[in-house]
Design an enzyme around this catalytic site. Structure first.
Site, PDB file in Angstrom:
ATOM      1  N   GLY A 553       0.772  -1.162   0.132  1.00 30.01           N
ATOM      2  CA  GLY A 553       0.008  -0.062  -0.054  1.00 30.01           C
ATOM      3  C   GLY A 553       0.858   1.086   0.114  1.00 30.01           C
ATOM      4  N   GLY A 554       0.251   2.450   0.377  1.00 31.32           N
ATOM      5  CA  GLY A 554       0.864   3.703   0.280  1.00 31.32           C
ATOM      6  C   GLY A 554       1.975   3.721   1.380  1.00 31.32           C
ATOM      7  N   GLY A 556       3.877   1.119   2.485  1.00 32.65           N
ATOM      8  CA  GLY A 556       4.826   0.002   1.988  1.00 32.65           C
ATOM      9  C   GLY A 556       4.347  -1.386   2.012  1.00 32.65           C
ATOM     10  CB  VAL A 558       1.693  -6.162   4.014  1.00 35.54           C
ATOM     11  CG1 VAL A 558       1.236  -7.042   5.289  1.00 35.54           C
ATOM     12  CG2 VAL A 558       1.259  -4.790   4.040  1.00 35.54           C
ATOM     13  CG  ASP A 669      -7.740   5.346   3.032  1.00 31.72           C
ATOM     14  OD1 ASP A 669      -8.388   5.586   2.102  1.00 31.72           O
ATOM     15  OD2 ASP A 669      -6.418   4.940   2.924  1.00 31.72           O
TER      16      ASP A 669
END
Length: 860
Positions: A553-554, A556, A558, A669
């Site tokens: 994701g934004g 980093g 996982v 979000d």
């Protein structure tokens, strides 16, 4: 006498036999009548009058008025609502005495109108249905205002039409209220009535029996202060307040527009409907939210719908029972923090964003100035507040004095009018000190300036030392790189960054945090979470190997990992190029470490090691929700009951964040990819990197950097940077519709209608076809009423106006309870960004080139 009546009935029946309604036949007279399915139609074919039988009424027949050209029918007036015709057919005649009479097939009188107000009823008397919907009895058939002997507008049922009056005509002795139907199949008077209560300032109340449910607020000469937004280019509203007559009325400027105001007994609400594209649209309704309920917060309390809990005490007051308030029982209200002196020592504190207190028991002085009002209030030990009685034209005229408890106040984001609350002078001094703190003394400013200069010099020296130290660190890191174990995937794994001085492991949390930025050290006191050594993370993830990578994701990538004890974990690693940096990392750590809820992902620990920022979560075996609902192969695996459980679980998790956790947290979000599913498909909200924590009474924030995901952003956040609980509520509504349909909001357009998912859902709702939204992958396996309830709740959540959206506690109640009364939704808000993928995040509107967020918190 019996023979005469029978002859009259036979005459009416003969007339009815030859009765053929036309567009011009809007009138009956002494020798004509209507019976059976015959109708009168107003000259402009707007309204029709005749007999009708509601669906499920078991043959009961009523005389009513409805719209002539609108399918339905939509009944707006009922003559014999308490006395239906059982022995059909019924016949309506105009008697010689000037009364309208309904007879049944046995020649018995079922209903008759009130005695005419004009005694001289001539043989030319007529009863005419007008295009206004008014059925008017003219004593001489002329139709002039002077000849009106009776009219249906004086005896409304559950509907107020344009031009009708709601109120009291003291001179004529007429009270005009609107009362709900008992049920959709029974027009007899129900439990809810909307009426005027005179005394003090005029005020309208919605009551259930004798219990007050809602009030419009006092009339201040300009607006009803409980309906400050009651202005429209299409409508003209009027309140007349005089010794002879007090009433409310409204008019429509556009003749082609149809509108009606009703009391809905099923919902327990006052509703205004307008006709749009052949269907009735709920223009507005009251009560709208919990703060609309009468005296919600008790005496001297006020309600703010944007706060949780919503009840507060007026300035200078404290809860009467703190224990009861902590249990969300606010009916006891508030008491003064300092008793009045009842002498010259008292003063006044002004509030101006409030609905005026109930004023039917207040005293009004029409010819008194506000200064005179102030003196009268100070001379009366019982006086608790005063205000202008009339503010039309922008100038206060006359005054109203409250010598009773102040009830039913609520806060608005706009100024309504000034209310002067009487307080002891000592209480006013405390409020002034809080509201306008003193400027710092000159000597204090000198100390601050000197300290600032000294601090700057020290900062420069520290920066030089830091640069020298970092040069040594980089050299040692490059020397150590050759000795590192290779990734099991060769060169394709993301290279990890080495912890400085690994031989110090394990180290204390304080020592680790000393190596991070000043912001992180400042936040350290808020963190109570296990810290993992980097070596443990490397072993668990096989040196961050590609085959363990499960997402990105934004923030980093996982990775899936397994700890020494066999526990599976999800490892979230901040990448060096991430736009979300140390601040977002610490934000997530601080927030999630404080949260414990079944529907929130659980943070097990973190790793802070020089420039490594790592979060360790419980592992979610079924990954994120979007991998199911937007996947053609997996959608069918989520049957309706499971989707409903996921919706309810997300709602409960969001309610905890907003209303039940130690801090009020706005996620900012919420989307399908940020809802994870465990092995039992229990939903858990995740990713708090851009969440906002509100403390105290803060309910709204403004940001210059809008970060989130297009398609889920509320209009006020996307366009103006306004953050509140209602921003998350909007996102939740979008997510519910996506779960129901299996379709993304962004990109799911109906080309020929130019609609996204929200617009399409709204169109189907208005047309009564909402069930068509349901994902085809479900087949015919679903709970019809639950589907419709979820869609209605979703539409309530995506209302264009944030103030109209429900709180999450209300959402949970509406979703979980079969008996919960749901208000009608309004048109959804505009959703921005229609041409890009919903995985993209917005980083627009930043105040600076380096994406520094400028935020102003608003405490209310």
């Amino acid at each position: 006498m019996r023979a005469r009546t029978l002859s009259l009935l036979l005459l009416a029946a003969a007339a009815a036999a030859s009765f053929t309604p036309t567009t011009s036949n809007d009138t009956i007279d002494r020798v004509t009548s209507i019976a059976g399915n015959q109708t009168l139609v107003s000259a402009g074919r707007v309204y029709a009058l005749g007999f009708f039988s509601p669906a499920g009424a078991d043959g009961r027949t009523y005389l009513g008025i409805w719209y002539a050209t609108i399918p339905g029918p939509t009944i707006v007036w009922v003559a014999n609502r308490q006395n239906p015709v059982v022995n059909t057919p019924g016949v309506l005649i105009l008697s010689a005495s000037g009364r309208l009479v309904i007879l049944d097939s046995n020649n018995d009188t079922v209903w008759s109108s009130a005695a005419p107000t004009i005694r001289n009823i001539t043989t030319r008397a007529t009863a005419q249905l007008l295009d206004s919907g008014n059925f008017v009895l003219s004593s001489d058939g002329s139709g002039t205002d002077q000849s009106v002997a009776w009219q249906s507008f004086d005896y409304p049922t559950d509907t107020l039409l344009p031009g009708m009056k709601l109120g009291v005509d003291i001179k004529a002795g007429i009270t005009r209220n609107i009362t709900s139907w008992s049920s959709p199949t029974d027009p007899s008077p129900g439990n809810y009535t909307f009426k005027l209560v005179i005394g003090g300032l005029p005020q309208f109340f919605l009551v259930r029996g004798t219990t007050r449910i809602y009030t419009s607020g006092p009339w201040n000469g300009d607006i009803l202060t409980g309906v400050p937004y009651l202005k429209s280019k299409d409508f003209a509203f009027k309140v007349v307040y005089s010794p002879d007559e007090t009433y409310y009325s409204y008019f429509i400027r556009d003749p082609s527009l149809f509108s009606r105001l009703i009391v809905d007994g099923t919902a327990g609400q006052l509703k205004r409907f307008s006709l749009n594209n052949g269907a009735w649209s709920n223009f507005w309704y009251y009560p709208t939210d919990q703060c609309d309920f009468y005296a919600k917060c008790g005496p001297f309390g006020y309600c703010d719908p944007d706060r949780s809990p919503p009840c507060r005490c007026l300035p200078g007051f404290v809860p009467r029972s703190p224990e009861q308030w902590s249990l969300r029982e606010w009916s006891g209200g508030c008491v003064r923090s300092t008793n009045l002196s009842c002498e010259a020592g008292d003063g006044f504190w002004v509030v101006n964003q409030m609905k005026l207190p109930q004023a039917t028991d207040a005293m009004v002085y029409a010819g008194m100035t506000l200064d005179q009002c102030r003196q009268v209030c100070l001379s009366n030990c019982s006086c608790g507040a005063y205000s202008a009685a009339n503010v039309s034209g922008g100038v206060g005229v006359g005054c109203v004095i409250w010598a009773v408890d102040l009830l039913d106040m609520r806060q608005y984001p706009i100024v309504v009018q000034d209310v002067y609350i009487r307080l002891a002078q000592s209480a006013i001094d405390v409020l002034k000190a809080t509201d306008n703190p003193r400027r710092p003394h000159k000597s204090t400013l000198i100390v601050v300036v000197v300290a600032t200069i000294s601090g700057a010099l020290l900062l420069l020296a520290a920066a030089g030392c830091f640069c020298f130290w970092m040069k040594k660190v980089r050299k040692r890191q490059s020397d150590d790189m050759a000795s590192l174990p290779p990734s099991s995937t060769g060169d394709h794994g993301l290279p990890y960054r080495v912890r400085y001085q690994p031989s110090l492991s394990p180290v204390s949390r304080d020592q680790q945090l000393d190596e991070v930025s000043g912001e992180m050290r400042h936040a350290e006191k808020d963190v109570d979470l296990p810290l993992f050594d980097l070596d443990v993370i490397l072993v668990a993830t096989d040196n961050f190997s590609d085959h363990n990578k499960i997402g990105a994701g934004g923030f980093g990538p996982v990775y899936m990992g397994k700890l020494d004890d066999g526990q599976q974990v999800a490892v979230k690693r901040l990448c060096q190029g991430s736009m979300q940096g140390v601040r977002e990392f610490m934000n997530e750590v601080k927030l999630i470490a404080k949260l414990q809820h079944r529907n929130l992902v659980r943070l097990l620990g973190c790793c802070i090691d020089v420039d490594e920022r790592i979060l360790v979560y419980e592992y979610m075996h079924n990954q994120s929700l979007d991998t199911f609902i937007f996947d053609e192969g997996k959608r069918s695996l989520l049957r309706w009951q499971k989707r409903y459980e996921i919706i309810l679980g997300i709602a409960r998790g969001l309610q905890y964040l907003h209303e039940d956790s130690r801090f009020r947290i706005i996620h900012r979000d919420l989307k399908a990819s940020n809802v994870l599913l465990d092995r039992n498909m229990v939903p858990k909200i995740s990713d708090f990197g851009i969440a906002r924590m509100f403390g105290g009474d803060q309910t709204t924030a403004y940001t210059g950097k809008v970060i989130g995901t297009y398609g889920y952003m509320s209009p006020e956040y996307a366009m103006d940077g306004i953050i509140s609980m209602k921003s998350d509520v909007f996102s939740f509504g979008v997510l519910v519709l996506e779960i129901i349909t299996g379709t993304r909001n962004r990109g799911s357009y109906v080309p020929e209608l130019d609609l996204n998912l929200l617009g399409y859902a709204w169109m189907l709702w208005k047309e009564g076809r909402s069930v068509e939204l349901l994902d085809e992958a479900l087949g015919g396996s679903f709970h019809h009423s639950k589907v419709l309830r979820c869609i209605q709740v979703a539409l309530l959540c995506v209302d264009a106006q944030a103030r109209n959206r429900p709180l999450m506690s209300s959402v949970v109640t509406m979703l979980a309870s079969e008996n919960a009364v749901l208000p009608e939704p309004n048109e959804p808000g505009v959703n921005v960004g229609r041409n890009t993928s919903d995985t993209e995040s917005s980083q627009t509107r930043s105040g600076t080139a380096n994406f520094v967020t400028v935020t102003a918190l608003e405490a209310r």
